[in-house]
Design a protein around this motif. Structure first.
Motif, mmCIF file in Angstrom:
data_model
loop_
_atom_site.group_PDB
_atom_site.id
_atom_site.type_symbol
_atom_site.label_atom_id
_atom_site.label_comp_id
_atom_site.label_asym_id
_atom_site.label_seq_id
_atom_site.Cartn_x
_atom_site.Cartn_y
_atom_site.Cartn_z
ATOM 1 N N LEU A 145 -15.477 -40.445 10.210
ATOM 2 C CA LEU A 145 -15.759 -41.609 11.051
ATOM 3 C C LEU A 145 -14.471 -42.173 11.646
ATOM 4 O O LEU A 145 -14.423 -42.495 12.848
ATOM 5 N N ALA A 146 -13.424 -42.304 10.838
ATOM 6 C CA ALA A 146 -12.154 -42.838 11.333
ATOM 7 C C ALA A 146 -11.564 -41.929 12.409
ATOM 8 O O ALA A 146 -11.062 -42.408 13.435
ATOM 9 N N LYS A 147 -11.618 -40.626 12.196
ATOM 10 C CA LYS A 147 -11.095 -39.688 13.190
ATOM 11 C C LYS A 147 -11.891 -39.745 14.486
ATOM 12 O O LYS A 147 -11.318 -39.681 15.583
ATOM 13 N N LEU A 198 -4.126 -39.059 8.422
ATOM 14 C CA LEU A 198 -5.582 -39.018 8.590
ATOM 15 C C LEU A 198 -6.016 -37.717 9.241
ATOM 16 O O LEU A 198 -7.071 -37.158 8.898
ATOM 17 N N HIS A 199 -5.239 -37.214 10.175
ATOM 18 C CA HIS A 199 -5.612 -36.019 10.925
ATOM 19 C C HIS A 199 -4.973 -34.746 10.369
ATOM 20 O O HIS A 199 -5.224 -33.657 10.883
ATOM 21 N N ASP A 200 -4.150 -34.880 9.317
ATOM 22 C CA ASP A 200 -3.483 -33.710 8.758
ATOM 23 C C ASP A 200 -3.920 -33.406 7.335
ATOM 24 O O ASP A 200 -3.245 -32.650 6.623
ATOM 25 N N GLY A 201 -5.040 -33.992 6.907
ATOM 26 C CA GLY A 201 -5.546 -33.719 5.570
ATOM 27 C C GLY A 201 -4.699 -34.289 4.462
ATOM 28 O O GLY A 201 -4.748 -33.804 3.325
ATOM 29 N N LEU A 202 -3.923 -35.342 4.739
ATOM 30 C CA LEU A 202 -3.026 -35.934 3.748
ATOM 31 C C LEU A 202 -3.332 -37.402 3.490
ATOM 32 O O LEU A 202 -2.520 -38.098 2.873
#
Length: 463
Positions: free
Chosen positions: A159-161, A193-197
């Protein structure tokens, strides 16, 4: 001697006892090594603070010193008692090993009393939750903490992405319609958030707004070659003004003194975000409420959705070859400066190393992020700080298998103490850059004390 060996308060030079202690600390590195000097420096600072409070006259300009509570003094004294358990010549890398138990066992409690948990008296005051049962190993504690306090649900991340992507799309369209003469590149996200961290919560991200600069009209000048002489901050200089005078580049309107001004560009975009973009309409279309940050000096959007709250920082960026510069000038610096950005390089290097040996560097980074976000004294340690320490450690400790997570976690803490003691964290990609240069001395002190406690009992960070 480094930062922990220096007195942070006033009236230092007039105190012969403090000077004697400083002389001892100044030579501690020769006897104890870097790690031993770090631990001795942190413990001694507690004693020096108690001495200074007793011998120094009240300073009306230092209200915090007058309001220091008796409870805090006892906490510092207890910290000193803990430090005496360290062997004097113990090296930094040996601090992760279990300490030898006392020769004399403590008296046993009467049978009528239930066995007491020794961790009960050392639970962090920052967490109201009880400690994890002692039957778990540190490895098990770390994995349990990761599952209970660090992992973010896939639905929340998705949702955030999606919200960040939709807002980026709307902002992209607006800028191209509002400033068709300015060649903006495609706005892209850049964050954990967008790098899986992501750790703890999907509540923040960044959007990068690329500037397409003419390579023959703009030149990137390293920070060492500027008047500031700081390799962390570069300038973008306008070139060939004799042949291509001002006005030949659409970015010339943001030029100050022959340089592309990050401050002028940020000011122009802030006026657009606050006064021109119809955020209520965009928010209604995306089923959320969007407010631009009016007080913040940064370009900030606060997004409120019925399922989450998201902060979005927007950075104009210029990139050439492997150099990425952010329009992120620091307070008190010249308005033309651009900060070198290493985030993507850090993430890529960690991914490369983990892929090569199936390591847990990224998992360790998420754990450390979660701990720092929950701990007030460690909140100033950024993702970049933590990633850089892991990268440095990977140069000397190559075993990052899952079963070694606890050992590597302790090593990172010990390495951090060493860097804090020095007051310097060299950038992995440029050794001349000190990533701690923007931290205050008081912040370094607080982080040092918190991490020193964690050397003796790492589980204190996991409560």
């Amino acid at each position: 001697m480094a930062e922990f060996s220096k007195k942070r308060g006033k009236h230092r030079d007039d105190d012969p006892l403090s000077s004697a202690v400083d002389f001892l600390l100044a030579n501690a590195r020769l006897v104890l090594g870097v790690g031993g000097a770090a631990i001795l420096g942190i413990a001694t600072l507690a004693v020096k603070r108690l001495i200074d409070r007793a011998t120094s006259p009240p300073d009306k300009d230092d209200v915090k010193a007058e309001q220091k509570s008796i409870e805090e003094s006892w906490q510092e004294l207890n910290l000193l008692k803990t430090s005496t358990r360290l062997r004097p010549k113990q090296r930094r890398e040996d601090l992760s090993q279990p300490q030898p138990s006392s020769a004399q066992a403590p008296p046993r409690a009467p049978e009528s009393e239930p066995p007491r948990d020794p961790m009960a008296v050392t639970v962090s005051k920052f967490s109201p939750s009880p400690p994890t049962p002692l039957c778990l190993t540190l490895q098990e504690r770390l994995l349990t903490y990761y599952q209970n306090h660090v992992v973010v649900s896939e639905s929340e991340i998705a949702l955030a992405k999606q919200l960040a992507s939709d807002i980026a799309h709307e902002l992209q369209n607006y800028l191209r319609n509002k400033f068709p003469e300015l060649p903006f590149g495609n706005i892209s996200p850049s964050s954990t958030l967008h790098d899986g961290l992501e750790a703890v919560a999907a509540d923040h991200t960044c959007l990068l707004v690329p500037l397409v600069l003419e390579p023959n009209l703009w030149s990137f000048i390293p920070g060492e070659d500027t008047i500031v002489n700081d390799p962390y901050y570069w300038v973008i200089r306008r070139t060939q003004l004799d042949y291509f005078p001002r006005g030949n580049s659409p970015w010339d309107r943001f030029m100050v003194g022959g340089y592309l001004s990050s401050s002028v560009l940020l000011g122009a975009l802030r006026k657009v975000l606050v006064g021109s973009v119809n955020w209520p309409a965009i928010g209604s279309m995306l089923d959320c409420l969007i407010r631009p940050g009016v007080v913040s000096e940064e370009l900030l959007l606060e997004v409120q959705h019925d399922q989450l709250e998201l902060s979005i920082l927007i950075f104009p960026t210029a990139q050439r070859e492997d150099r990425a510069l952010l329009a992120k000038p620091q307070e008190g610096l010249l308005e033309n400066l651009w900060q070198r950005d290493f985030y993507q390089a850090e993430v890529s290097k960690l991914q490369e190393l983990d892929s090569a040996d199936s390591g847990v560097r990224r998992l360790c980074l998420q754990l450390l992020q979660g701990i720092c976000r929950h701990h007030p004294s460690l909140s100033r340690l950024s993702v970049s700080h933590l990633a850089q320490v892991i990268l440095h450690l990977s140069e000397t400790d190559t075993d990052w298998a899952e079963e070694s997570l606890a050992d590597r976690f302790q090593q990172v803490i010990i390495e951090l103490i060493g860097y804090l003691e020095e007051g310097s964290l060299p950038c992995y990609f440029n050794q001349h850059i000190n990533l701690f240069s923007r931290l205050q001395e008081e912040e370094i002190d607080d982080m040092g004390f918190a991490l020193y406690n964690a050397v003796m009992a790492p589980e204190l960070l996991l409560t």
